[in-house]
Scaffold this active site. Structure first.
Site, short mmCIF file in Angstrom:
data_model
loop_
_atom_site.label_atom_id
_atom_site.label_comp_id
_atom_site.label_asym_id
_atom_site.label_seq_id
_atom_site.Cartn_x
_atom_site.Cartn_y
_atom_site.Cartn_z
N ILE A 167 19.79 47.00 41.16
CA ILE A 167 18.53 47.16 41.75
C ILE A 167 18.49 48.45 42.66
O ILE A 167 17.69 49.47 42.49
CB ILE A 167 18.00 45.97 42.34
CG1 ILE A 167 17.83 44.65 41.44
CG2 ILE A 167 16.75 46.34 43.18
CD1 ILE A 167 17.47 43.43 42.39
N ASP A 186 27.47 49.53 51.40
CA ASP A 186 27.76 48.59 50.56
C ASP A 186 29.31 48.54 50.53
O ASP A 186 29.82 49.64 49.95
CB ASP A 186 27.25 48.97 49.07
CG ASP A 186 27.71 47.88 48.00
OD1 ASP A 186 28.60 46.96 48.14
OD2 ASP A 186 26.95 47.41 47.15
N ALA A 242 15.38 41.13 48.51
CA ALA A 242 16.74 40.35 48.43
C ALA A 242 16.15 38.76 48.63
O ALA A 242 15.72 38.19 47.72
CB ALA A 242 17.40 40.95 49.43
N ASP A 267 9.07 40.86 50.18
CA ASP A 267 8.71 40.01 48.94
C ASP A 267 9.43 38.82 49.13
O ASP A 267 9.38 37.79 48.37
CB ASP A 267 9.38 40.83 47.69
CG ASP A 267 9.09 40.12 46.46
OD1 ASP A 267 7.87 39.70 46.48
OD2 ASP A 267 10.16 39.92 45.78
N GLU A 272 9.69 29.51 51.22
CA GLU A 272 8.85 30.23 49.95
C GLU A 272 8.38 28.92 49.31
O GLU A 272 9.10 28.03 48.79
CB GLU A 272 9.71 30.79 49.03
CG GLU A 272 10.41 32.10 49.97
CD GLU A 272 10.97 33.20 48.98
OE1 GLU A 272 11.33 32.74 47.73
OE2 GLU A 272 11.12 34.34 49.56
N HIS A 291 7.63 36.82 46.67
CA HIS A 291 8.72 36.73 45.71
C HIS A 291 8.17 36.85 44.32
O HIS A 291 8.82 36.30 43.34
CB HIS A 291 9.56 35.38 45.76
CG HIS A 291 10.92 35.46 45.51
ND1 HIS A 291 11.93 34.86 46.13
CD2 HIS A 291 11.74 36.40 44.53
CE1 HIS A 291 13.00 35.13 45.84
NE2 HIS A 291 12.85 36.11 44.84
#
Length: 358
Positions: A167, A186, A242, A267, A272, A291
């Protein structure tokens, strides 16, 4: 007598997965979250594979958390050989418990990357151009001086990406025409091409847009908190596709309401779907989606095809292409041979370099 491989699935992202597996000897059993739990457990205790339910799905039913692939479920399912998540995220699986039990863990990273990366770019553009903010003002009939809705451009800005997996990498490609400088944090990518690897602190300090595209793991949970938001520019935007638990929601709310950062595109949330009274949803400098970044027609189809292919690989004795715990392979091969009477191919297992990326 060699048993027929049994796979328990809560749902496919697209029915094409079921169509593909219908032509195999794999016994696919649907896990109905709304049915008597005894029925689901009867299928799982004899299952060799489990396509685990999502957190959103289990949150919608009483005692739904029992269907996540945690240590308790693993202990009740002695025949399990492999557990896979439906998408790139695998926080619904206790990877350590699976490894201890000789169970392979896989995700389905890659096929849905385009959908999520485009969504992340969309949130960037929305925030920078104040699209949703302007829409809200117009609908409320409160448009006064339209210059108060002055936005900014992506051209020449600095993009910070946390987690350079499928992504994050695709997002970098999508942003290339804007001529943005790209910083990446990362720890599992040593020499990324075309981007500048930096520490998390430097990324936060320099970026105009901070994009979180890493999975939720013990390493990333709570990665972004009050100190990290304080390190960002007051003109910067925080965007995440994420998992909610990667950032501290209370700290984010504080940063958004005190001018520490300019806005956020979300998102994902801790709960949720988020409650309607979630304070973040009351802020005009927040753009939010439930999401849905990875939910596109194309992604649903492609993920389903990849999912079915991976289960075919698993039960054919091939190493699954998205194996997250390669250290399990020797024990897994022994268990597989005990159940099915032949040993999976002993291909070279590369080190897991995607632990921080989606």
């Amino acid at each position: 007598m060699t048993p027929r491989p049994r796979l328990v699935v809560e749902r496919w992202t697209h029915p094409v997965a079921g169509d593909i597996l219908d032509d195999t000897d794999i016994d696919v059993v649907k896990l109905d979250l709304g049915a008597d739990p005894a029925t689901g457990w009867a299928a799982l205790v004899s299952a060799h594979g489990y396509q685990v339910a999502t957190r959103t799905d289990v949150a919608a039913v009483p005692d739904g958390a029992q269907w996540l692939a945690d240590r308790a479920l693993i202990e009740r399912c002695p025949a399990l050989l492999a557990v896979c998540s439906a998408g790139a995220g695998y926080d619904v699986i206790d990877v350590d418990a699976c490894t201890e039990a000789g169970i392979a863990v896989c995700n389905n990273s890659g096929p849905g990357a385009e959908a999520v990366a485009e969504h992340a770019l969309g949130l960037m553009l929305d925030l920078a151009k104040k699209i949703t903010a302007a829409d809200r003002v117009l609908r409320r009939g409160e448009l006064g001086n339209r210059l108060a809705l002055q936005g900014s451009e992506l051209r020449g800005k600095t993009l910070g990406v946390i987690g350079l997996g499928a992504i994050g990498s695709r997002l970098v490609e999508l942003c290339a025409p804007f001529g943005m400088q790209v910083l990446v944090f990362d720890p599992y990518v040593s020499d990324p091409a075309g981007v500048q690897p930096v520490s998390l602190e430097e990324l936060l300090q320099r970026s105009d847009f901070v994009q979180v595209t890493c999975p939720l793991t013990a390493e990333t949970e709570g990665l972004i908190g009050r100190a990290q938001f304080a390190a960002m520019k007051p003109t910067a935007y925080f965007i995440t596709t994420a998992r909610g638990q990667v950032h501290d929601e209370a700290a984010l709310y504080e940063a958004l309401t005190t001018g520490v950062i300019a806005g956020a595109g979300l998102d994902v949330f801790h709960e949720e779907p988020p409650r309607a009274d979630n304070p973040l949803l009351a802020l005009d400098n927040v753009v939010a989606t439930p999401h849905t970044a990875g939910i596109t027609v194309e992604a649903a189809h492609d993920i389903a095809v990849a999912t079915a292919a991976q289960w075919q690989d698993i039960f054919a004795g091939r190493r699954p292409p998205r194996l997250l715990n390669p250290q399990v392979w020797p024990r897994y091969r022994e268990r597989f041979a005990e159940i099915f009477g032949f040993t999976p191919t002993d291909d070279e297992i590369p080190s897991n370099t995607e632990a921080f990326a989606r």
